[in-house]
Design a protein around this motif. Sequence first.
Motif, PDB file in Angstrom:
ATOM      1  N   MET A 129       0.961  -1.160  -0.065  1.00 41.87           N
ATOM      2  CA  MET A 129       0.089   0.069  -0.075  1.00 41.87           C
ATOM      3  C   MET A 129       1.036   1.191  -0.084  1.00 41.87           C
ATOM      4  SD  MET A 129      -2.816   1.251   2.894  1.00 41.87           S
ATOM      5  CE  MET A 129      -4.118   0.430   2.125  1.00 41.87           C
ATOM      6  N   LYS A 130       0.519   2.225  -0.850  1.00 43.47           N
ATOM      7  CA  LYS A 130       1.313   3.224  -1.028  1.00 43.47           C
ATOM      8  C   LYS A 130       0.567   4.447  -0.356  1.00 43.47           C
ATOM      9  CE  LYS A 130       5.157   4.582  -3.149  1.00 43.47           C
ATOM     10  NZ  LYS A 130       6.293   4.089  -2.687  1.00 43.47           N
ATOM     11  N   ILE A 131       1.564   4.917   0.820  1.00 41.63           N
ATOM     12  CA  ILE A 131       0.933   5.995   1.436  1.00 41.63           C
ATOM     13  C   ILE A 131       1.425   7.235   1.557  1.00 41.63           C
ATOM     14  CG2 ILE A 131       0.278   6.270   4.166  1.00 41.63           C
ATOM     15  CD1 ILE A 131       0.195   3.507   4.724  1.00 41.63           C
ATOM     16  N   ALA A 132       0.705   8.272   1.006  1.00 35.49           N
ATOM     17  CA  ALA A 132       1.172   9.667   1.314  1.00 35.49           C
ATOM     18  C   ALA A 132       1.116  10.683   2.485  1.00 35.49           C
ATOM     19  CB  ALA A 132       1.048  10.316  -0.133  1.00 35.49           C
ATOM     20  N   VAL A 133       1.762  11.522   3.010  1.00 32.75           N
ATOM     21  CA  VAL A 133       1.290  12.513   3.850  1.00 32.75           C
ATOM     22  C   VAL A 133       1.319  13.863   3.041  1.00 32.75           C
ATOM     23  CG1 VAL A 133       1.927  13.674   5.805  1.00 32.75           C
ATOM     24  CG2 VAL A 133       2.176  11.181   5.749  1.00 32.75           C
ATOM     25  N   TYR A 134       0.152  14.563   3.427  1.00 30.03           N
ATOM     26  CA  TYR A 134       0.112  16.185   2.879  1.00 30.03           C
ATOM     27  C   TYR A 134       0.261  16.713   4.118  1.00 30.03           C
ATOM     28  CZ  TYR A 134      -1.736  20.398   0.540  1.00 30.03           C
ATOM     29  OH  TYR A 134      -2.113  21.678   0.509  1.00 30.03           O
ATOM     30  N   PRO A 135       1.296  17.249   4.511  1.00 24.75           N
ATOM     31  CA  PRO A 135       1.429  18.179   5.800  1.00 24.75           C
ATOM     32  C   PRO A 135       1.312  19.765   5.593  1.00 24.75           C
ATOM     33  CG  PRO A 135       3.397  17.945   4.894  1.00 24.75           C
ATOM     34  CD  PRO A 135       2.488  17.246   3.944  1.00 24.75           C
ATOM     35  N   GLY A 136       0.703  20.085   6.842  1.00 22.41           N
ATOM     36  CA  GLY A 136       0.533  21.725   6.846  1.00 22.41           C
ATOM     37  C   GLY A 136      -0.151  22.029   7.960  1.00 22.41           C
ATOM     38  N   ASP A 167      -2.858   4.942  -2.432  1.00 26.93           N
ATOM     39  CA  ASP A 167      -3.739   4.151  -1.755  1.00 26.93           C
ATOM     40  C   ASP A 167      -4.365   4.927  -0.494  1.00 26.93           C
ATOM     41  OD1 ASP A 167      -3.355   2.182  -3.636  1.00 26.93           O
ATOM     42  OD2 ASP A 167      -1.453   1.693  -2.495  1.00 26.93           O
ATOM     43  N   LYS A 168      -3.623   5.578   0.105  1.00 28.16           N
ATOM     44  CA  LYS A 168      -3.872   6.209   1.510  1.00 28.16           C
ATOM     45  C   LYS A 168      -3.193   7.773   1.568  1.00 28.16           C
ATOM     46  CE  LYS A 168      -4.277   5.840   6.236  1.00 28.16           C
ATOM     47  NZ  LYS A 168      -4.053   4.670   7.440  1.00 28.16           N
ATOM     48  N   ASN A 188     -10.137   7.177   1.111  1.00 27.81           N
ATOM     49  CA  ASN A 188      -8.887   6.826   1.333  1.00 27.81           C
ATOM     50  C   ASN A 188      -8.016   8.076   2.027  1.00 27.81           C
ATOM     51  OD1 ASN A 188      -8.876   8.575  -1.189  1.00 27.81           O
ATOM     52  ND2 ASN A 188      -6.997   7.578  -1.655  1.00 27.81           N
ATOM     53  N   VAL A 189      -8.869   9.079   2.543  1.00 25.54           N
ATOM     54  CA  VAL A 189      -8.249  10.178   3.517  1.00 25.54           C
ATOM     55  C   VAL A 189      -8.329  10.198   4.864  1.00 25.54           C
ATOM     56  CG1 VAL A 189      -8.254  12.698   3.695  1.00 25.54           C
ATOM     57  CG2 VAL A 189      -8.077  11.769   1.389  1.00 25.54           C
ATOM     58  N   GLU A 190      -7.174  10.379   5.545  1.00 25.44           N
ATOM     59  CA  GLU A 190      -7.450  10.224   7.105  1.00 25.44           C
ATOM     60  C   GLU A 190      -6.736  11.456   7.373  1.00 25.44           C
ATOM     61  OE1 GLU A 190      -5.852   7.446  10.756  1.00 25.44           O
ATOM     62  OE2 GLU A 190      -5.452   6.910   8.729  1.00 25.44           O
ATOM     63  N   VAL A 191      -7.279  12.086   8.389  1.00 20.96           N
ATOM     64  CA  VAL A 191      -6.637  13.489   8.940  1.00 20.96           C
ATOM     65  C   VAL A 191      -6.188  13.317  10.406  1.00 20.96           C
ATOM     66  CG1 VAL A 191      -7.100  15.879   9.504  1.00 20.96           C
ATOM     67  CG2 VAL A 191      -8.489  14.789   7.817  1.00 20.96           C
ATOM     68  N   LEU A 192      -4.877  13.645  10.481  1.00 15.03           N
ATOM     69  CA  LEU A 192      -4.232  13.469  11.869  1.00 15.03           C
ATOM     70  C   LEU A 192      -3.346  14.562  12.135  1.00 15.03           C
ATOM     71  CD1 LEU A 192      -3.031   9.819  11.249  1.00 15.03           C
ATOM     72  CD2 LEU A 192      -4.864  10.161  12.591  1.00 15.03           C
ATOM     73  N   SER A 215       5.549   6.949   2.751  1.00 11.88           N
ATOM     74  CA  SER A 215       6.675   7.050   2.039  1.00 11.88           C
ATOM     75  C   SER A 215       6.925   8.409   1.213  1.00 11.88           C
ATOM     76  CB  SER A 215       6.985   5.670   1.342  1.00 11.88           C
ATOM     77  OG  SER A 215       5.822   5.548   0.338  1.00 11.88           O
ATOM     78  N   VAL A 216       5.824   9.075   1.015  1.00  9.38           N
ATOM     79  CA  VAL A 216       5.922  10.035  -0.035  1.00  9.38           C
ATOM     80  C   VAL A 216       5.111  11.494   0.670  1.00  9.38           C
ATOM     81  CG1 VAL A 216       5.107  11.064  -2.160  1.00  9.38           C
ATOM     82  CG2 VAL A 216       5.679   8.657  -2.013  1.00  9.38           C
TER      83      VAL A 216
END
Length: 158
Positions: A1-8, A29-30, A63-67, A83-84
């Motif tokens: 599963m390819k997981i990315a993070v969009y930080p801000g 994927d997530k 497929n979006v999670e907010v943390l 990883s991205v």
Amino acid sequence: MKIAVYPGSFDPVTNGHIDIINRSAKIFDKLIVGVLKNPNKTPMFSIEERIDMLKRVTKDISNVEVLGFSGLLVNFMKENNASVIIKGLRMISDFEYEFQMALMNKKLDDNIETLFMMTSSQYAYLSSSLIKEVAQFGGCLKGLVPDELIPIIIKRAK
């Protein structure tokens, strides 16, 4: 599963942010939207409020999670098996700072890649700072932020 993070900081979330979230969610994927608690900034909204606003406007994207997170982004990435890093670029002026951050993150963890995504041209001028200023002076937020957040932002800006 390819997981990315969009930080801000997403203080507040803009339609430009939503644009990047929607487009990134189609690629990975997530997608984790990482809401940063930055001790060097005094936000208009608490981290809990920012997380809540993002959850409201992304609830239909499966497929979006907010943390929330604080500290180093690379540590948050490891904790979430991501990883991205997704970074939205509005103007060329954003690139210099974001490129420097990408190189530092790569130095801290060679397994992490940064993907730069250009914001759609209709949102290239948007920033959370501008939204707050427009709201504080009673300007119209229609088309700048998700409609359901307009009353929340206006109320806080008063």
